[in-house]
Design a protein around this motif. Structure first.
Motif, mmCIF file in Angstrom:
data_model
loop_
_atom_site.group_PDB
_atom_site.id
_atom_site.type_symbol
_atom_site.label_atom_id
_atom_site.label_comp_id
_atom_site.label_asym_id
_atom_site.label_seq_id
_atom_site.Cartn_x
_atom_site.Cartn_y
_atom_site.Cartn_z
ATOM 1 N N THR A 174 0.862 -1.180 0.000
ATOM 2 C CA THR A 174 0.000 0.000 0.000
ATOM 3 C C THR A 174 0.898 1.230 0.000
ATOM 4 N N HIS A 175 0.509 2.209 -0.821
ATOM 5 C CA HIS A 175 1.279 3.457 -0.886
ATOM 6 C C HIS A 175 0.340 4.619 -0.658
ATOM 7 N N LEU A 176 0.835 5.623 0.027
ATOM 8 C CA LEU A 176 0.046 6.830 0.196
ATOM 9 C C LEU A 176 0.591 7.889 -0.749
ATOM 10 N N LEU A 177 -0.319 8.433 -1.558
ATOM 11 C CA LEU A 177 0.052 9.458 -2.527
ATOM 12 C C LEU A 177 -0.466 10.788 -2.004
ATOM 13 N N ARG A 224 3.380 12.763 -4.814
ATOM 14 C CA ARG A 224 4.507 11.866 -4.512
ATOM 15 C C ARG A 224 4.019 10.740 -3.605
ATOM 16 N N ILE A 225 4.710 9.641 -3.665
ATOM 17 C CA ILE A 225 4.471 8.581 -2.683
ATOM 18 C C ILE A 225 5.171 9.011 -1.394
ATOM 19 N N VAL A 226 4.381 9.191 -0.324
ATOM 20 C CA VAL A 226 4.991 9.687 0.915
ATOM 21 C C VAL A 226 5.156 8.593 1.958
ATOM 22 N N LYS A 227 4.463 7.484 1.733
ATOM 23 C CA LYS A 227 4.595 6.418 2.717
ATOM 24 C C LYS A 227 4.214 5.110 2.039
ATOM 25 N N SER A 228 4.947 4.063 2.289
ATOM 26 C CA SER A 228 4.623 2.758 1.719
ATOM 27 C C SER A 228 4.622 1.728 2.824
ATOM 28 N N GLY A 229 3.795 0.712 2.640
ATOM 29 C CA GLY A 229 3.736 -0.343 3.636
ATOM 30 C C GLY A 229 2.984 -1.528 3.077
ATOM 31 N N GLY A 230 2.544 -2.397 3.969
ATOM 32 C CA GLY A 230 1.770 -3.562 3.554
ATOM 33 C C GLY A 230 0.286 -3.242 3.598
ATOM 34 N N LYS A 231 -0.538 -4.296 3.682
ATOM 35 C CA LYS A 231 -1.981 -4.075 3.671
ATOM 36 C C LYS A 231 -2.445 -3.327 4.907
ATOM 37 N N GLU A 232 -1.650 -3.434 6.007
ATOM 38 C CA GLU A 232 -2.066 -2.778 7.259
ATOM 39 C C GLU A 232 -2.065 -1.256 7.141
ATOM 40 N N LEU A 233 -1.301 -0.713 6.191
ATOM 41 C CA LEU A 233 -1.273 0.739 6.011
ATOM 42 C C LEU A 233 -2.643 1.247 5.558
ATOM 43 N N ALA A 234 -3.311 0.452 4.729
ATOM 44 C CA ALA A 234 -4.641 0.832 4.271
ATOM 45 C C ALA A 234 -5.609 0.931 5.452
#
Lengths: 411, 250
Positions: free
Chosen positions: B216-219, B223-233
């Protein structure tokens, strides 16, 4: 009329005078007189603003003789209908299946007269047609009549090819007529069709004008629509170098008129449709939907005149004339002309002129179609709305021609 | 499969993507979440090659080749599919007519023979079941008068037919009720394969309940400011986007 115009009419009289049946002598004489009074439409004539009358009226031409149909190009022989074929304005009996032509009749038919619907005094080209036409159909479509197919085939150069029809649908009867204009050569084709639709009767007229690229084509189609009658007119035009189709109708009380049109123009074609609908009776409905697709440096003209007199209460008139331009140099002119002298009515009109929607094109390209395929598909979609109302007998043929025109594959 | 390298893009003169970097491997499902205006839809249009979106810096590489200057249809034929947030309606052209033309264009590019009408219909019927799309829709004008759910089913059905290597799903969940969302998400899940990558763009987490992403990425702000796994969502769902923006400010 100015001297120059008089000279033009005189030149036509010299070039195009014909004998024909004796009972036509008086109508012809009156038509020549009308033409001498009216002249041809000139630059100041509002109804001919975008189509110079002179491009059609000069030079003066002799009237074509008849001819026989070549064996090729009989795509329409599969259409289930009574058929009459005109070659260069004269009936070709061998190619026809019924005898409804008036050119060989020795006496005037008793059930009416030419000019009853389309008055020769209404315009120069209408007068020229009456003065020169030597053949056409004159028919009463009684209840239970089979569909009628009129094939107009031109195969001549530098001549006038006139044809004049009178079609009567008696009260309560229902009729279907298909008209095809095609051929080869560079003639000036002049058609007048007069239609009388009786009270409560129904008529569907479907026309495909696909004349060759050197032809100039003028056709006036006039209908008198009786009380509570229903008339549908579908006009598809693809061919001719210059074409002018006048559609005129007077509507009786409670009657319904539906007009559909599809015009495809390319190269230097100039295609003009001019409708005039008189809501003479109250509670009549008219629906006009004319679509135009233009490429190259072609010009398409649509003028839709709707006349609503003071007593025509409950009139319901709508008109739309969208145009799709495939080239930046193509030109479309669309003019609604509403002349309303009555308060109680509903009238709408619209005419959007534009190019292919870029978002729709992107959608199709993003699925794998190239830019040309996408454009062809969107153009076909634009045309299909009219193609879908065509009678089954002509639908496949017209759709195929539209697709050919676009260079698209029909699936 | 797909490499976005310091990607900058403008639309109508305004810079929307400002240095977006993302790497999507074969078979991976990447969710991209972000607030309105963060550049999510721009990203999808840029990958698909919309002419109105201009790449002003960086690169997009698909299977090692740059896509810059490549026409949208060439991208589609190479195996990129964009599921539109707002699929267009085309009155006068049926879904089957359009899709057969598109599928055969794609097949031709892949060196496959065209499908005839019978084979096409057979394939289409099987794939329509995947998203619970009634057969009748195939013969109706493309998306004309379709409900929001029908349009999205139609998009995923087309994806199933075109068999892309990379699918970009732009807010496929928007405008769907709970049942339609589940059916469509299950359809998409069934299309996951080790050869097919997906970028799932969404504003909400609910689609990701059914379609579980690998990353999961936060845009934010292009820009992509944070990336993680499914838990980020899930975290975004619970806390909104405010905390990310707060975390970013100095």
């Amino acid at each position: 009329m100015r001297g120059r115009d008089l000279e033009v009419v005189a030149a036509w009289r010299d070039a195009a005078s014909v004998a024909g049946p004796a009972w036509m002598a008086e109508p012809r004489r009156m038509a020549w007189t009308a033409l001498a009074t009216l002249g041809f439409p000139g630059p100041g004539d509002e109804a001919w603003r975008f189509t110079p009358g002179r491009s059609l009226s000069s030079p003066a031409l002799p009237v074509a003789g008849g001819g026989a149909l070549p064996a090729a190009a009989r795509w329409w022989s599969a259409i289930d209908a009574d058929r009459i074929v005109f070659v260069n304005g004269r009936v070709d009996r061998a190619a026809s299946t019924v005898d409804l032509a008036w050119g060989a009749r020795s006496s005037a038919p008793a059930d009416g007269a030419f000019g009853a619907v389309v008055d020769a005094a209404a315009g120069g080209f209408d007068a020229l047609n009456l003065a020169t036409a030597s053949d056409g159909v004159w028919t009463v479509r009684a209840s239970g009549s089979r569909p009628l197919l009129l094939v107009h085939r031109t195969a001549a150069d530098g001549v006038l090819v006139p044809v004049r029809h009178r079609i009567v649908v008696p009260p309560g009867a229902s009729a279907e007529v298909y008209a095809v204009w095609e051929g080869a050569g560079t003639a000036l084709v002049s058609g007048v069709t007069e239609v009388e639709v009786g009270d409560g009767a129904q008529l569907r007229w479907t026309e495909l004008q696909d004349e060759p690229g050197g032809v100039r084509h003028v056709h006036t189609w006039g209908a008198r629509v009786g009380r509570d009658a229903t008339v549908t007119g579908i006009f598809v035009q693809i061919g001719a170098r210059v074409a002018r189709t006048d559609v005129r109708a007077s509507l009786g009380a409670g009657s319904t008129l539906r007009l559909h049109g599809l015009t495809l123009g390319r190269d230097e074609q100039h295609l003009d449709v001019h409708t005039t609908v008189h809501h003479d009776g109250p509670h009549a409905t008219s629906r006009q939907h004319f679509k135009t697709i233009l490429d190259g440096v072609a010009r398409g003209v649509f003028t839709g005149r709707v006349v609503v007199p003071p007593g025509a209460v409950g009139t319901d008139a709508s008109q739309s004339a969208p145009a799709l331009l495939l080239s930046p140099r193509a030109v479309a002119n669309a003019r609604p002309q509403l002349e309303i002298r009555c308060d109680d009515l509903k009238a709408t009109h619209g005419a959007a002129i534009g190019a292919v929607d870029p978002e729709a094109a992107f959608f199709l390209q993003a699925r794998g179609l190239d830019a040309l395929q996408a454009r062809a598909l969107l153009t076909l979609a634009f045309a299909r709305e009219v193609v879908s109302v065509l009678p089954e007998a002509l639908q496949g043929e017209v759709e195929g021609r539209v697709a050919d025109w676009l260079g698209a594959e029909v699936g | 499969m797909l490499e976005l390298v310091d990607l900058h893009a403008r639309v109508e003169g305004k810079e929307i993507l400002r240095g977006l970097t993302l790497s999507v491997g074969a078979g991976e499902v990447h969710a991209i979440m972000g607030p309105n205006g963060s550049g999510k839809s721009t990203l999808s249009k840029v990958i698909a090659g919309h002419p109105g979106y201009v790449v002003t810096g960086g690169d997009i590489r698909f299977r090692g080749q740059s896509l810059l200057g490549v026409a949208p249809e060439e991208r589609a034929r190479a195996g990129i599919f964009l599921s539109f947030q707002y699929p267009v309606e085309i009155p006068g052209v049926t879904t089957s007519y359009f899709l057969k033309a598109a599928l055969n264009a794609v097949r031709k590019a892949r060196g496959l023979p065209p499908l005839d009408a019978m084979d096409f219909l057979k394939a289409a019927k099987a794939k329509m079941r995947l998203v619970g799309m009634p057969d009748a829709l195939l013969h109706r004008a493309l998306n004309e008068g379709f409900s929001g759910g029908e349009k999205k089913r139609n998009e995923i059905f087309q994806m199933a037919m075109l068999e892309p290597a990379l699918a970009v799903l732009d807010e496929t969940d928007s405008g769907l009720d709970v049942d339609a969302l589940r059916t469509i998400a299950e359809g998409i899940t069934a299309l996951r394969s080790p050869e097919r990558s997906m970028i799932v763009i969404t504003h909400y987490q609910r689609l990701l309940d059914h379609l579980v992403p690998d990353f999961t990425h936060l845009l934010v702000g292009g820009r992509i400011v944070k990336s993680g796994g499914k838990e980020l969502a899930l975290e975004v769902e619970q806390r909104g986007y405010g905390w990310v923006e707060a975390e970013l400010s100095p």
